[in-house]
Design a protein around this motif. Sequence first.
Motif, PDB file in Angstrom:
ATOM      1  N   THR A 116       0.822  -1.208   0.000  1.00  0.00           N
ATOM      2  CA  THR A 116       0.000   0.000   0.000  1.00  0.00           C
ATOM      3  C   THR A 116       0.862   1.266   0.000  1.00  0.00           C
ATOM      4  N   ALA A 117       2.025   1.212   0.631  1.00  0.00           N
ATOM      5  CA  ALA A 117       2.936   2.358   0.563  1.00  0.00           C
ATOM      6  C   ALA A 117       3.422   2.564  -0.867  1.00  0.00           C
ATOM      7  N   GLY A 118       3.738   1.469  -1.563  1.00  0.00           N
ATOM      8  CA  GLY A 118       4.159   1.575  -2.952  1.00  0.00           C
ATOM      9  C   GLY A 118       3.056   2.108  -3.842  1.00  0.00           C
ATOM     10  N   GLN A 119       1.825   1.642  -3.652  1.00  0.00           N
ATOM     11  CA  GLN A 119       0.694   2.142  -4.423  1.00  0.00           C
ATOM     12  C   GLN A 119       0.490   3.644  -4.208  1.00  0.00           C
ATOM     13  N   ALA A 120       0.524   4.054  -2.956  1.00  0.00           N
ATOM     14  CA  ALA A 120       0.313   5.469  -2.654  1.00  0.00           C
ATOM     15  C   ALA A 120       1.380   6.341  -3.301  1.00  0.00           C
ATOM     16  N   GLU A 121       2.629   5.888  -3.266  1.00  0.00           N
ATOM     17  CA  GLU A 121       3.701   6.668  -3.879  1.00  0.00           C
ATOM     18  C   GLU A 121       3.542   6.732  -5.396  1.00  0.00           C
ATOM     19  N   TYR A 122       3.113   5.641  -5.989  1.00  0.00           N
ATOM     20  CA  TYR A 122       2.861   5.617  -7.439  1.00  0.00           C
ATOM     21  C   TYR A 122       1.772   6.619  -7.819  1.00  0.00           C
ATOM     22  N   LEU A 123       0.647   6.588  -7.108  1.00  0.00           N
ATOM     23  CA  LEU A 123      -0.443   7.515  -7.419  1.00  0.00           C
ATOM     24  C   LEU A 123      -0.012   8.959  -7.195  1.00  0.00           C
ATOM     25  N   ARG A 124       0.707   9.206  -6.113  1.00  0.00           N
ATOM     26  CA  ARG A 124       1.187  10.563  -5.842  1.00  0.00           C
ATOM     27  C   ARG A 124       2.108  11.046  -6.952  1.00  0.00           C
ATOM     28  N   THR A 125       2.976  10.158  -7.433  1.00  0.00           N
ATOM     29  CA  THR A 125       3.934  10.522  -8.475  1.00  0.00           C
ATOM     30  C   THR A 125       3.218  10.897  -9.772  1.00  0.00           C
ATOM     31  N   LEU A 126       2.249  10.096 -10.195  1.00  0.00           N
ATOM     32  CA  LEU A 126       1.515  10.422 -11.419  1.00  0.00           C
ATOM     33  C   LEU A 126       0.774  11.742 -11.269  1.00  0.00           C
ATOM     34  N   ALA A 127       0.094  11.915 -10.144  1.00  0.00           N
ATOM     35  CA  ALA A 127      -0.669  13.142  -9.946  1.00  0.00           C
ATOM     36  C   ALA A 127       0.245  14.364  -9.929  1.00  0.00           C
ATOM     37  N   GLN A 128       1.378  14.246  -9.257  1.00  0.00           N
ATOM     38  CA  GLN A 128       2.303  15.379  -9.173  1.00  0.00           C
ATOM     39  C   GLN A 128       2.852  15.748 -10.549  1.00  0.00           C
ATOM     40  N   ALA A 129       3.091  14.749 -11.383  1.00  0.00           N
ATOM     41  CA  ALA A 129       3.621  15.022 -12.721  1.00  0.00           C
ATOM     42  C   ALA A 129       2.637  15.821 -13.569  1.00  0.00           C
ATOM     43  N   LEU A 130       1.354  15.728 -13.243  1.00  0.00           N
ATOM     44  CA  LEU A 130       0.319  16.385 -14.048  1.00  0.00           C
ATOM     45  C   LEU A 130      -0.304  17.585 -13.348  1.00  0.00           C
ATOM     46  N   ALA A 131       0.147  17.881 -12.149  1.00  0.00           N
ATOM     47  CA  ALA A 131      -0.523  18.876 -11.319  1.00  0.00           C
ATOM     48  C   ALA A 131      -0.569  20.260 -11.950  1.00  0.00           C
ATOM     49  N   ASP A 132       0.404  20.599 -12.790  1.00  0.00           N
ATOM     50  CA  ASP A 132       0.427  21.946 -13.372  1.00  0.00           C
ATOM     51  C   ASP A 132      -0.251  22.002 -14.734  1.00  0.00           C
ATOM     52  N   ARG A 133      -0.837  20.894 -15.188  1.00  0.00           N
ATOM     53  CA  ARG A 133      -1.517  20.884 -16.484  1.00  0.00           C
ATOM     54  C   ARG A 133      -2.966  21.322 -16.300  1.00  0.00           C
ATOM     55  N   PRO A 134      -3.384  22.424 -16.914  1.00  0.00           N
ATOM     56  CA  PRO A 134      -4.760  22.903 -16.700  1.00  0.00           C
ATOM     57  C   PRO A 134      -5.817  21.951 -17.223  1.00  0.00           C
ATOM     58  N   HIS A 135      -5.452  21.084 -18.164  1.00  0.00           N
ATOM     59  CA  HIS A 135      -6.422  20.153 -18.739  1.00  0.00           C
ATOM     60  C   HIS A 135      -6.433  18.802 -18.020  1.00  0.00           C
ATOM     61  N   PHE A 136      -5.730  18.698 -16.912  1.00  0.00           N
ATOM     62  CA  PHE A 136      -5.744  17.490 -16.086  1.00  0.00           C
ATOM     63  C   PHE A 136      -6.899  17.593 -15.102  1.00  0.00           C
ATOM     64  N   ALA A 177      -2.391  14.577  -2.475  1.00  0.00           N
ATOM     65  CA  ALA A 177      -1.057  15.069  -2.099  1.00  0.00           C
ATOM     66  C   ALA A 177      -0.249  15.431  -3.335  1.00  0.00           C
ATOM     67  N   GLY A 178      -0.425  14.670  -4.416  1.00  0.00           N
ATOM     68  CA  GLY A 178       0.310  14.950  -5.643  1.00  0.00           C
ATOM     69  C   GLY A 178      -0.246  16.107  -6.435  1.00  0.00           C
ATOM     70  N   ALA A 179      -1.569  16.251  -6.456  1.00  0.00           N
ATOM     71  CA  ALA A 179      -2.217  17.311  -7.235  1.00  0.00           C
ATOM     72  C   ALA A 179      -3.364  17.886  -6.414  1.00  0.00           C
ATOM     73  N   PRO A 180      -3.050  18.770  -5.479  1.00  0.00           N
ATOM     74  CA  PRO A 180      -4.092  19.308  -4.603  1.00  0.00           C
ATOM     75  C   PRO A 180      -5.181  20.029  -5.388  1.00  0.00           C
ATOM     76  N   GLY A 181      -6.424  19.808  -4.951  1.00  0.00           N
ATOM     77  CA  GLY A 181      -7.547  20.546  -5.513  1.00  0.00           C
ATOM     78  C   GLY A 181      -8.131  19.990  -6.785  1.00  0.00           C
ATOM     79  N   ARG A 182      -7.552  18.931  -7.335  1.00  0.00           N
ATOM     80  CA  ARG A 182      -8.149  18.323  -8.530  1.00  0.00           C
ATOM     81  C   ARG A 182      -9.239  17.331  -8.110  1.00  0.00           C
ATOM     82  N   THR A 183      -9.941  16.805  -9.108  1.00  0.00           N
ATOM     83  CA  THR A 183     -11.068  15.919  -8.843  1.00  0.00           C
ATOM     84  C   THR A 183     -10.567  14.483  -8.784  1.00  0.00           C
ATOM     85  N   HIS A 184     -10.323  14.001  -7.575  1.00  0.00           N
ATOM     86  CA  HIS A 184      -9.805  12.649  -7.371  1.00  0.00           C
ATOM     87  C   HIS A 184     -10.915  11.753  -6.820  1.00  0.00           C
ATOM     88  N   LEU A 185     -11.015  10.548  -7.339  1.00  0.00           N
ATOM     89  CA  LEU A 185     -12.105   9.647  -6.974  1.00  0.00           C
ATOM     90  C   LEU A 185     -11.669   8.208  -7.159  1.00  0.00           C
TER      91      LEU A 185
END
Length: 424
Positions: A116-136, A177-185
């Motif tokens: 679960t730690a590995g999963q969380a880090e993976y999801l955080r990494t993907l989200a962080q990579a896209l956090a500055d994209r307005p179309h994400f 944590a990776g992309a604050p304020g986006r629509t995560h579900l």
Amino acid sequence: MTATPRFGVNYTPTRGWFHHWLDFDLDDVRADLDSVAELGLDHVRVFPLWPLFQPNRTLVRPRAVEQLVALVDAAGERGLEVNVDGLQGHLSSFDFVPSWTTTWHRRNLFTDPEVTAGQAEYLRTLAQALADRPHFLGMTVGNETNQFSSDPHPDPDRITEAEAAEWLRRMVAACEAGAPGRTHLHASDDAAWYADGHPFTPAHAARIGAMTNVHSWVFNGTAQRHGPSATATEQHAAYLIELAKPWAEEPHRPVWLQEVGAPAPHVPPERAGAFTTATVRNALDCPDVWGVTWWSSHDVDRSLADFPELEYDLGLLTNDRRVKPAGAALAEAVAELRQSWRPPRARTTALVLHGADGSGGRAACAPGGAYFEAWMRLAADGVRPACVLAEEAADAERLAARGISEVVEPRDVPPTPQRPGPRG
């Protein structure tokens, strides 16, 4: 919700299916996304394959992440916003889990601390990579990851309802944590709504994440029992949308119809267009729908082996990017609805659901179950039924917040439609 609903598609690459990440070709992706944009859609849902992106628990491949960002940017250049599914997980009958969770490294996907730690880090990494994209748009934790937790999966990772809730909250928090304020579900198949004892529950779907998510597939017994043009078949997506609402703490929590398709032979190819139009219109007759995302963009290349037959032809477009009847029907409906959109009025009549969190309650909601069949008889009778839990049926304030003025017990629904004018 007063905004015009969103219309999109689950992106299935034409070359190599989701294995395209192994031979990533941005020109192919661009051509695919051009054909999606030409249908007038506004978003796509995309699927990294988890074992390819995180082949080792402590390695999220930078090159794979760069390719995902390039795909998201290509979509944005075509006016398409993007939701990214993380843990793939399960797709079209195939499971994709990394080697560090199987065989000699077999560990529970939902409860093992290192997994679960590995999963969380993976999801955080993907989200962080896209956090500055307005179309994400944001992340979906994974595609129907609940399938791994119970029957009929051949090798389930069994957990309790409490453990499922803890896992979901942790994964959604990692996305945030990776992309604050986006629509995560998160997303479950209909076992969460229909299967007694399943550890992922309606309450999890309606209370964890930014919105509630439903996947509607009429090959679950609905079309087999009722036929391809029946009310139950054409209203199945609307039913799931309404069934999702009673557990929400907010009376107008958005619901996303994230997967729906026209699976042959349950929906014959000659009815695919009509089924698509009816399904979309019925779904959008439900208040608080965020959007409709069709499965899928393109057919699966028949040179690829071992898919269930119905999986090959679910695309709005062929594998060579020609528009199919379902694609034409969706494009026409989208264009018309954008011009004429008015938020649907409240559904004032609600069918009372008993024991949905206990023994037998969820099974009653499934095709053939007493609650499902009563709801569909009301719908065939011209009623626009909502769903209400028994414990809130006498809560006047809660009912008023949802616009409900009449509650009906399933036992009081006539066995045969009576055909008055529309109610509710």
